[in-house]
Design a protein around this motif. Structure first.
Motif, mmCIF file in Angstrom:
data_model
loop_
_atom_site.group_PDB
_atom_site.id
_atom_site.type_symbol
_atom_site.label_atom_id
_atom_site.label_comp_id
_atom_site.label_asym_id
_atom_site.label_seq_id
_atom_site.Cartn_x
_atom_site.Cartn_y
_atom_site.Cartn_z
ATOM 1 N N ASN A 85 0.828 -1.214 0.000
ATOM 2 C CA ASN A 85 0.000 0.000 0.000
ATOM 3 C C ASN A 85 0.861 1.262 0.000
ATOM 4 N N SER A 86 1.916 1.227 0.798
ATOM 5 C CA SER A 86 2.821 2.388 0.826
ATOM 6 C C SER A 86 3.480 2.598 -0.524
ATOM 7 N N LEU A 87 3.909 1.487 -1.151
ATOM 8 C CA LEU A 87 4.531 1.596 -2.468
ATOM 9 C C LEU A 87 3.530 2.089 -3.515
ATOM 10 N N THR A 88 2.267 1.621 -3.390
ATOM 11 C CA THR A 88 1.229 2.082 -4.321
ATOM 12 C C THR A 88 0.976 3.576 -4.160
ATOM 13 N N SER A 89 0.928 4.031 -2.904
ATOM 14 C CA SER A 89 0.737 5.467 -2.655
ATOM 15 C C SER A 89 1.884 6.281 -3.242
ATOM 16 N N GLU A 90 3.094 5.770 -3.070
ATOM 17 C CA GLU A 90 4.247 6.471 -3.636
ATOM 18 C C GLU A 90 4.165 6.518 -5.161
ATOM 19 N N ARG A 91 3.697 5.385 -5.761
ATOM 20 C CA ARG A 91 3.561 5.364 -7.218
ATOM 21 C C ARG A 91 2.517 6.366 -7.688
ATOM 22 N N LEU A 92 1.367 6.428 -6.972
ATOM 23 C CA LEU A 92 0.323 7.379 -7.344
ATOM 24 C C LEU A 92 0.812 8.820 -7.207
ATOM 25 N N GLU A 93 1.545 9.086 -6.133
ATOM 26 C CA GLU A 93 2.098 10.432 -5.959
ATOM 27 C C GLU A 93 3.092 10.764 -7.067
ATOM 28 N N ALA A 94 3.882 9.739 -7.444
ATOM 29 C CA ALA A 94 4.849 9.958 -8.526
ATOM 30 C C ALA A 94 4.132 10.225 -9.845
ATOM 31 N N GLU A 95 3.034 9.467 -10.116
ATOM 32 C CA GLU A 95 2.271 9.701 -11.339
ATOM 33 C C GLU A 95 1.632 11.083 -11.334
ATOM 34 N N LYS A 96 1.101 11.479 -10.171
ATOM 35 C CA LYS A 96 0.518 12.817 -10.059
ATOM 36 C C LYS A 96 1.567 13.894 -10.304
ATOM 37 N N SER A 97 2.734 13.684 -9.714
ATOM 38 C CA SER A 97 3.824 14.644 -9.922
ATOM 39 C C SER A 97 4.255 14.673 -11.383
ATOM 40 N N ASN A 98 4.271 13.483 -12.022
ATOM 41 C CA ASN A 98 4.642 13.427 -13.441
ATOM 42 C C ASN A 98 3.632 14.171 -14.310
ATOM 43 N N ARG A 99 2.330 14.002 -13.998
ATOM 44 C CA ARG A 99 1.314 14.715 -14.777
ATOM 45 C C ARG A 99 1.454 16.226 -14.619
#
Length: 273
Positions: free
Chosen positions: A117-131
């Motif tokens: 879950n923590s890794l998924t949250s980090e991935r979502l934050e990274a995708e948001k930052s990328n967008r």
């Protein structure tokens, strides 16, 4: 000072061990620097020793847990590390690697889920930052395109201004040359006029024959002619009268006297000039 020297000598002896300690200049500054290095080294060695002790303790705990798990597997289901098949050993190794990558405490589901879950949250934050970065990049590209267009326009304006300035400079230079020519010509005419006036003065020429005097006389003659015109119009009605010698003679004499007076006045003006 003596305590610092003892501390420094003790530290240098521990550092070099069996090798002789190099000679150095014993001064307040040197001793202070070596003393600070000794304190820093001892603090770092102490921290390293504590870290090593902590790692050894954790290693012992992990080894104890591993031995316990092996015993449970062996006694509970009759499995041992040497008794696993090659695919099972690979799966267990992959499970351990995943736990290490995720930073999980162990390979249980309760440890894996929070890590995932923590890794998924980090991935979502990274995708948001990328967008967000992509939006900013598009905006920057748009502004860059507008800036390049503006730069091209400004460059064209600068080139046009430079060409126009060259043309205007040539025109200004031509005007300066013309101005110099006109100034020289005006100076030449002024000198010629002064010489002519000097010649007229030297020859004692009558001022009445000058251009200005002749122009003024012509204006006065024109004014007198203008005065004669209404007199002639005044005589026209008498031209149509019936023949009356005495009356006509009187009118004629009056008109002659007026004409004679005007002629006399005109001659006087001519003589005066």
């Amino acid at each position: 000072m003596c305590e610092k020297i003892k501390k420094v000598n003790s530290w240098l002896g521990a550092v070099f061990g069996d090798q002789p300690v190099p000679q150095f200049e014993v001064s307040t500054r040197t001793v202070d620097i070596l003393y600070q290095l000794a304190q820093s080294s001892e603090a770092r060695c102490s921290d390293t020793a504590h870290l090593i002790g902590d790692l050894k303790q954790k290693t012992s705990e992990y080894q104890a847990d591993a031995a316990h798990l092996q015993e449970v597997l062996l006694q509970g289901v009759g499995l041992s590390c040497t008794g696993l098949s090659r695919p099972a050993a690979d799966y267990v190794s992959a499970l351990v690697d995943n736990a290490m990558v995720l930073g999980a405490r162990d390979t249980s589901l309760g440890s894996f889920m929070p890590a995932v879950n923590s890794l998924t949250s980090e991935r979502l934050e990274a995708e948001k930052s990328n967008r967000q970065l992509e939006r900013e990049l598009r905006a920057l590209r748009k502004r860059l395109g507008a800036t390049l267009v503006l730069r091209g326009t400004l460059q064209e304006d600068v080139e046009k201004t430079a060409k126009s300035q060259t043309v205007e400079s040539a025109k200004a230079e031509e005007r300066m040359l013309n101005m110099d020519f006109v100034t020289a010509k005006a100076r030449e005419l002024s000198n010629s006029r002064e010489r002519s006036e000097a010649q007229l003065v030297s020859r004692k020429m009558d001022k009445s024959v000058t251009h200005q005097a002749i122009v003024q006389l012509s204006e006065e003659v024109g004014a007198l002619k203008s005065e004669i015109i209404p007199l002639k119009k005044k005589l026209e009605p008498y031209m149509d009268l019936s023949p009356n010698p005495s009356l006509a003679q009187v009118k004629i004499e009056e008109a002659k006297r007026e004409l004679a007076a005007l002629d006399s006045k005109l001659e006087k003006n001519m003589d005066f000039k």
